[in-house]
Design an enzyme around this catalytic site. Sequence first.
Site, PDB file in Angstrom:
ATOM      1  N   THR A  42       6.299  13.668  10.821  1.00 56.01           N
ATOM      2  CA  THR A  42       5.882  14.254   9.547  1.00 56.01           C
ATOM      3  C   THR A  42       6.894  13.936   8.452  1.00 56.01           C
ATOM      4  OG1 THR A  42       6.867  16.277  10.411  1.00 56.01           O
ATOM      5  CG2 THR A  42       4.461  16.172  10.381  1.00 56.01           C
ATOM      6  N   GLY A 128      19.870   6.758  22.911  1.00 57.68           N
ATOM      7  CA  GLY A 128      18.512   6.302  23.206  1.00 57.68           C
ATOM      8  C   GLY A 128      17.654   7.377  23.851  1.00 57.68           C
ATOM      9  N   GLY A 130      16.441  10.190  22.066  1.00 63.77           N
ATOM     10  CA  GLY A 130      15.680  10.973  21.091  1.00 63.77           C
ATOM     11  C   GLY A 130      16.418  12.194  20.588  1.00 63.77           C
ATOM     12  N   SER A 133      21.572  10.322  18.350  1.00 66.07           N
ATOM     13  CA  SER A 133      22.968   9.882  18.430  1.00 66.07           C
ATOM     14  C   SER A 133      23.287   8.959  17.247  1.00 66.07           C
ATOM     15  CB  SER A 133      23.241   9.174  19.756  1.00 66.07           C
ATOM     16  OG  SER A 133      22.390   8.061  19.901  1.00 66.07           O
ATOM     17  N   SER A 134      22.316   8.183  16.781  1.00 65.47           N
ATOM     18  CA  SER A 134      22.580   7.266  15.663  1.00 65.47           C
ATOM     19  C   SER A 134      22.832   8.032  14.372  1.00 65.47           C
ATOM     20  CB  SER A 134      21.395   6.330  15.408  1.00 65.47           C
ATOM     21  OG  SER A 134      20.936   5.782  16.582  1.00 65.47           O
ATOM     22  N   GLU A 166      19.783   2.968   8.363  1.00 67.35           N
ATOM     23  CA  GLU A 166      18.751   2.713   9.395  1.00 67.35           C
ATOM     24  C   GLU A 166      17.781   1.636   8.924  1.00 67.35           C
ATOM     25  OE1 GLU A 166      18.096   3.933  12.487  1.00 67.35           O
ATOM     26  OE2 GLU A 166      19.725   5.389  12.554  1.00 67.35           O
ATOM     27  N   ASP A 178      16.624  13.378  10.836  1.00 68.77           N
ATOM     28  CA  ASP A 178      17.777  13.390  11.750  1.00 68.77           C
ATOM     29  C   ASP A 178      19.092  13.493  10.977  1.00 68.77           C
ATOM     30  OD1 ASP A 178      15.682  12.857  13.412  1.00 68.77           O
ATOM     31  OD2 ASP A 178      16.228  10.770  13.772  1.00 68.77           O
TER      32      ASP A 178
HETATM   33  C1  GLA Z   1      12.871   9.657  14.800  1.00 68.51           C
HETATM   34  C2  GLA Z   1      13.138   9.372  13.315  1.00 68.51           C
HETATM   35  C3  GLA Z   1      12.851  10.610  12.467  1.00 68.51           C
HETATM   36  C4  GLA Z   1      11.467  11.182  12.764  1.00 68.51           C
HETATM   37  C5  GLA Z   1      11.244  11.320  14.262  1.00 68.51           C
HETATM   38  C6  GLA Z   1       9.829  11.681  14.600  1.00 68.51           C
HETATM   39  O1  GLA Z   1      13.776  10.597  15.276  1.00 68.51           O
HETATM   40  O2  GLA Z   1      14.469   8.967  13.121  1.00 68.51           O
HETATM   41  O3  GLA Z   1      12.998  10.291  11.102  1.00 68.51           O
HETATM   42  O4  GLA Z   1      10.474  10.409  12.152  1.00 68.51           O
HETATM   43  O5  GLA Z   1      11.551  10.118  14.959  1.00 68.51           O
HETATM   44  O6  GLA Z   1       9.537  12.957  14.165  1.00 68.51           O
END
Ligand code: GLA
Length: 395
Positions: A42, A128, A130, A133-134, A166, A178
């Site tokens: 979103t 990696g 989710g 970490s980046s 990114e 993030d």
């Molecule tokens: C990754 C992206 C975020 C977001 C999520 C999905 O973590 O870095 O910006 O889009 O996926 O919600």
Amino acid sequence: MTSNHVDTRRVQLARLFNELWSVPPTVYTRAPGRVNLIGEHTDYNEGFVLPAAINRAAYVVARPRDDRQLRVYARQKDEHATIALDELHPDRFQGWPAYIAGMADFLGRAGHALVGADLLIDGDVPQGAGLSSSAALEVAVGATLLALAGHAIDRVQLAQVGQQTEHTYIHVMSGIMDQLISAQGKANHALLIDCRDYSTQPLPLRSDVQIVVCNSNVKRELAQSGYNQRRAECDEAVRLLRSALPDIRTLRDVTPEQLDQHKDLLPPIILKRARHVVTENARVLQSADALKRGDIQRFGKLMNEAHASYRDDFEASLKQIEVLVSAAQSLPGVYGSRLTGGGWGGCTVSLVANQAVEQFCSTVGAIYEHEVGHKADIYVCTAADGVEVTPFAEA
Ligand code: GLA
């Protein structure tokens, strides 16, 4: 993590820095990873998300230099890199140095004169998986470079610079969630973020419920192409819907009722992607209300609905993830469970009553290993504060 732990890490990293460069560091930075409780894909549709920063982070100890070099040691990789501040360009960097070069580049372009530095980088956010970490690395490095040059930290700008890194240096068209949560997280709270104007609202998490993260250990290597493809599908939905709704800018501007009314404008796949985003935005707002009322049952039910939408309409789940989610959802004391993060692997997030956490970890771990054939890692997380830079008193 107790402050005792944090102090131990700080001392150890300072000692290692000293061994590497024979001088003490002057600053210590911690920038957290995150778990998203609800609101997937979103953010780049200018919608709503509800993540929490977690007690796993990227850490940097650093000291300014007299020249224009960034000399960096990445402890987890046991690798060194040298980055010249006057020779920053996306084509010149690959792998982890690209994150550092990107942050330096875009902070510079935002008008911040930077200074050279020695940097020691470490982290305990699984990579990696989710859990961002980046973003944690970007925010930690950016905050460190600003502090070393004597600039104040604008947390929203820091997040934006991370997103630019990114897009330009890493070639992932990520949203802003993030980086924003790593910059702005609040201990014991989740953060409702409006990704259109970046306004945030901290919402307290109940102390009788734990955030439990299960790492499928399925790496998200294929995820980048899937992620960028979903993003393009959302843009396509907006383009097609504009023939009936000319004023919309993103899927944020479309209600579930409007989408239903104009569904014939969209090919079936695009309709499914749009339906996920549009209903997910509504769910995030409802779940924020539930959290404000302390209604964790309702919150968990919305998490389960969000998972079904992410799996069926957005098609971002995998069979290994389904094993984790269905095992979790069937257990007593589990309010809700879903795939968290960018999709196609990585982690699930579950909200679990305190007294049910032990049982949860052993049961879900055993079912996963039995059905999938390798182990899941399970982390009971606490919600942490966003990025923090502290000077070393002795420096
Ligand atoms: C990754 C992206 C975020 C977001 C999520 C999905 O973590 O870095 O910006 O889009 O996926 O919600």
